[in-house]
Design an enzyme around this catalytic site. Sequence first.
Site, PDB file in Angstrom:
ATOM      1  N   HIS A 196     -20.532  20.630  -2.222  1.00 24.09           N
ATOM      2  CA  HIS A 196     -20.338  20.798  -3.665  1.00 24.09           C
ATOM      3  C   HIS A 196     -21.475  20.078  -4.398  1.00 24.09           C
ATOM      4  O   HIS A 196     -22.392  19.527  -3.758  1.00 24.09           O
ATOM      5  CB  HIS A 196     -18.954  20.291  -4.105  1.00 24.09           C
ATOM      6  CG  HIS A 196     -18.671  18.874  -3.685  1.00 24.09           C
ATOM      7  ND1 HIS A 196     -19.306  17.791  -4.236  1.00 24.09           N
ATOM      8  CD2 HIS A 196     -17.839  18.378  -2.736  1.00 24.09           C
ATOM      9  CE1 HIS A 196     -18.867  16.681  -3.673  1.00 24.09           C
ATOM     10  NE2 HIS A 196     -17.973  17.011  -2.749  1.00 24.09           N
ATOM     11  N   HIS A 256     -22.787  16.724  -3.182  1.00 25.06           N
ATOM     12  CA  HIS A 256     -23.699  16.751  -2.026  1.00 25.06           C
ATOM     13  C   HIS A 256     -25.081  17.232  -2.453  1.00 25.06           C
ATOM     14  O   HIS A 256     -26.099  16.712  -2.002  1.00 25.06           O
ATOM     15  CB  HIS A 256     -23.192  17.728  -0.951  1.00 25.06           C
ATOM     16  CG  HIS A 256     -21.855  17.386  -0.384  1.00 25.06           C
ATOM     17  ND1 HIS A 256     -20.757  18.183  -0.534  1.00 25.06           N
ATOM     18  CD2 HIS A 256     -21.453  16.321   0.341  1.00 25.06           C
ATOM     19  CE1 HIS A 256     -19.729  17.633   0.082  1.00 25.06           C
ATOM     20  NE2 HIS A 256     -20.108  16.496   0.609  1.00 25.06           N
ATOM     21  N   SER A 273     -15.347  16.310  -7.491  1.00 29.08           N
ATOM     22  CA  SER A 273     -14.736  16.158  -6.177  1.00 29.08           C
ATOM     23  C   SER A 273     -14.188  17.517  -5.766  1.00 29.08           C
ATOM     24  O   SER A 273     -13.742  18.296  -6.620  1.00 29.08           O
ATOM     25  CB  SER A 273     -13.580  15.154  -6.273  1.00 29.08           C
ATOM     26  OG  SER A 273     -12.679  15.336  -5.206  1.00 29.08           O
TER      27      SER A 273
END
Length: 303
Positions: free
Chosen positions: A38, A41, A201
Site C-alpha cells: 500500500h 510501503h 494502514s
Amino acid sequence: MSLIPTVLDSIAKVRQTREQQIIQGKIAGLVPTMGAIHQGHLSLIETALKDCDFVYVSIFVNPSQFSPTEDLDRYPRTLEADLEKIQKLNTLDNIFVFVPTVSDIYPNGIPLQVSAQTGAFVQVIGLSEQLEGSTRPHFFRGVATVVSKFFNIVSPNFAYFGQKDIQQCIVIKKLVSDLFFNLQIKIVPTARDPVDGLALSSRNVYLTPKQRKHAPAVYRGLHKANTLFEHKKSASRSELIKCVLNSVEKEGSEHFQFDYICVSDKSSLLELDHVNESGAIISCAWKMGTTRLIDNIVLGAQI
Ligand code: PAF
C-alpha cells in the site's frame, strides 16, 4: 517509462546479483514487506530510491511472527497486484523484488508454536515484551529473526521501516547495533491521509464510514500533545495522555476501545512519568469495532 521489476525467487539469485553490485561500489537499500503493498510501503520504496543505486523489496509473509491463534493462512497474498504497484516506481529499472519460499527462509520448518521450533532465532530482550509485545509475545522474535536473515541475504547499506510501527523500528535498531550488522536503519515518517491525518494502514478498509470519520481523533490528540510539548519542552505523562483523551472524548469515547496509550523513552521504551527536552514517544493502540489500529508521535528529536 516504468518496467516490471526483476523478481528474484531464491537466496542464491539475490546473493549473485548483490555481489556484482558490491564489486562496483553500488549502494543498496532493503525494504522488507509482507506484501499487500500500500501507499505506506510505496513511500518507503520512494525514500530508498532517493538514497540508493538499487532497492530490494522483499515480499514474504513471515510465519514466525504469527501465533497459532492468528490466521496466517488468511493474510492477503497479492503478488501480481504488488508487482504492478512497484512497477510504477521502477522507472530506472533498479528495483529487485525478492520473493523467497517459506522453506528457503526456514529450512528446519516453522511450526507456529514457539516451543516446537528448532534452529536459530533472534530475540531483542527488553524491547519486545511491552506495548505491541504484551498482546503478541512471539511477534518481535519473529520479526527480528526474519529481518536478520534478510540482512544477511541482501547485504544492504540501508534498510527502511515505517515509523507507524515504531516499536518494530526500535527493536530493529537495537538488533542492528547489538549484533553489529553493517548497515543503517532509516525510519520513514508515517504516511497519512492528506486531509484528516489518519495513518494509512491496510486495515483502514475494514472501518465503517462512521468509524473512519471518528478514527483521526487519536492523531489530532497526538498532534495536540506534540504542540503542548513543543511549547514547554517538558510535560507530564498525564497532561500528554489527556490531550489524546480529550480529543477522543469530543468525538465520543464510546467509539474507541484503547489497548494502551503510553509515553515511553525513545530507546529503552520504559514508561516515563515526565518528559524533558530529550522527548519521548506517545504510542496508542485501540479498537474501533473489530478493527485494531495503532499510531504514535515522537516528541523532540526524531528516532
Ligand atoms: O512490518 C512488516 O511488514 C513486517 O513485520 C516485516 C518487517 C516485513 C517483517 O516480516
